[in-house]
Design an enzyme around this catalytic site. Sequence first.
Site, PDB file in Angstrom:
ATOM      1  N   ARG A 144       0.745  -1.261   0.041  1.00 50.70           N
ATOM      2  CA  ARG A 144      -0.078   0.126  -0.008  1.00 50.70           C
ATOM      3  C   ARG A 144       0.751   1.305  -0.109  1.00 50.70           C
ATOM      4  O   ARG A 144       0.420   2.119  -0.459  1.00 50.70           O
ATOM      5  CB  ARG A 144      -1.039   0.032   1.193  1.00 50.70           C
TER       6      ARG A 144
ATOM      7  N   TYR B 205     -16.440  17.993 -15.171  1.00 49.60           N
ATOM      8  CA  TYR B 205     -16.649  16.599 -15.079  1.00 49.60           C
ATOM      9  C   TYR B 205     -17.835  16.457 -14.194  1.00 49.60           C
ATOM     10  O   TYR B 205     -17.422  16.537 -12.931  1.00 49.60           O
ATOM     11  CB  TYR B 205     -15.600  15.772 -15.160  1.00 49.60           C
TER      12      TYR B 205
ATOM     13  N   ASP C  67      -7.363  19.345 -14.378  1.00 48.81           N
ATOM     14  CA  ASP C  67      -7.631  18.267 -14.659  1.00 48.81           C
ATOM     15  C   ASP C  67      -7.266  18.360 -16.265  1.00 48.81           C
ATOM     16  O   ASP C  67      -7.940  18.758 -17.057  1.00 48.81           O
ATOM     17  CB  ASP C  67      -9.273  18.018 -14.645  1.00 48.81           C
TER      18      ASP C  67
ATOM     19  N   LYS D  42      -8.668   7.028 -19.115  1.00 49.45           N
ATOM     20  CA  LYS D  42      -8.658   7.523 -20.280  1.00 49.45           C
ATOM     21  C   LYS D  42      -7.607   7.402 -21.673  1.00 49.45           C
ATOM     22  O   LYS D  42      -7.120   6.376 -21.614  1.00 49.45           O
ATOM     23  CB  LYS D  42      -9.161   9.137 -20.170  1.00 49.45           C
TER      24      LYS D  42
END
Length: 378
Positions: A51, A103, A175, A200
Amino acid sequence: MTASSHIETLAIHAGREPDTTSGAVAPTLTLSSTFQRAADGSYPQGHIYGRASNPNRDSLETCLAALEGGAAAAAFSSGSAASLAVFQTLRSGDHVLLPDDVYHGTRAQLRDVMAPWGLAYTEVDMSDLDAVRAALQPRTRLIWAETPSNPLLKLTDIAAMSEIAKRQGARLAVDNTFATPVLQRPLALGADLVVHSTSKYLGGHSDIIGGAVIGARADDGFAKIREIQGKGGAVPSPFDCWLLQRSIATLPLRVRAQSASAQRVAEFLAGQPQVAAVHYPGLPGDPGYALGRSQMQSGGAMLSFRVRTGEAAAQTVAANLGLFTQATSLGGVESLIEHRASVEGPQSRTPRDLLRVSIGLEHVDDLIADLDQALRAG
Ligand SMILES: *Cc1c(COP(=O)(O)O)cnc(C)c1O
């Protein structure tokens, strides 16, 4: 590492060295969740537990930082986990400026997750700099920009936004999912943080969910993001990091080819009588055209258009397409089309007659022929 700053070279070499133990040229996948301590209790390779860190994640983060020209990067298990980490660096009572066509998932995150924790926010038209200045509050600590925006492809002037943020003592996060570092480098224009949904273009093949935050400086602000990554635990798997790095090697080629096709598709659509409007910053008539020429390398591979006869006709056009798959998301090798308003749900402000298109890597003539037949049949 090579000293090149060319993105094609960085995409292949940044964070990648042949494996010193096996000589393997392709990166080795390290699945182990835990790492051995030395006799003296130290961790010779620097890894303790999966982690906190993992060799594949380290490689990916080095590569992402290099692509954006940043000092450090933190990879997350989704773009949403990445944006949430940025918001979680703020304190209760702080205020965020958000674009009015952000978004929809980012807006929902502030509205449904962060506002109940005491974060205030205002949505503003970021193409209007006076409106942005007027919306600042004493406790505005973060300006969140998204350019091009989703789904109206509006552009925000990153350098101007950075000036406003600096004067205010706030940070600017951009972004950069739609443009990618191939077409736009927000940190070079004064942004403090870049956020990606790596699901994306960086992933590029519609088979990874991931996200990243890249910092201009490895400062206390970035250390907080790193802390949220480790303590919050929304980390990507080693295999997702490995896959992403493999995809990033072809990012510059993919994005340039997809953008060149999108430019031609936008020009085609703009000439069709069934199309009421095309939103694409690469078109000379687009409100974002001049700004796009100064802060982007091209108009990008996303566009949206409105069907003159309304929502039902738009749905029919989407249904009549053969090569474009009707699906959400973007940035993959296959072209997608989506009736955005119905995906965003009842609170959507997206025009009902709008279709959003993600241009893939098929031959552009085939894409145009498909759109042509679907518009005629609609
Ligand atoms: C998809 C997307 C996100 C959210 O990323 P996920 O990986 O789906 O969580 C954020 N911003 C933009 C612009 C996006 O397209």
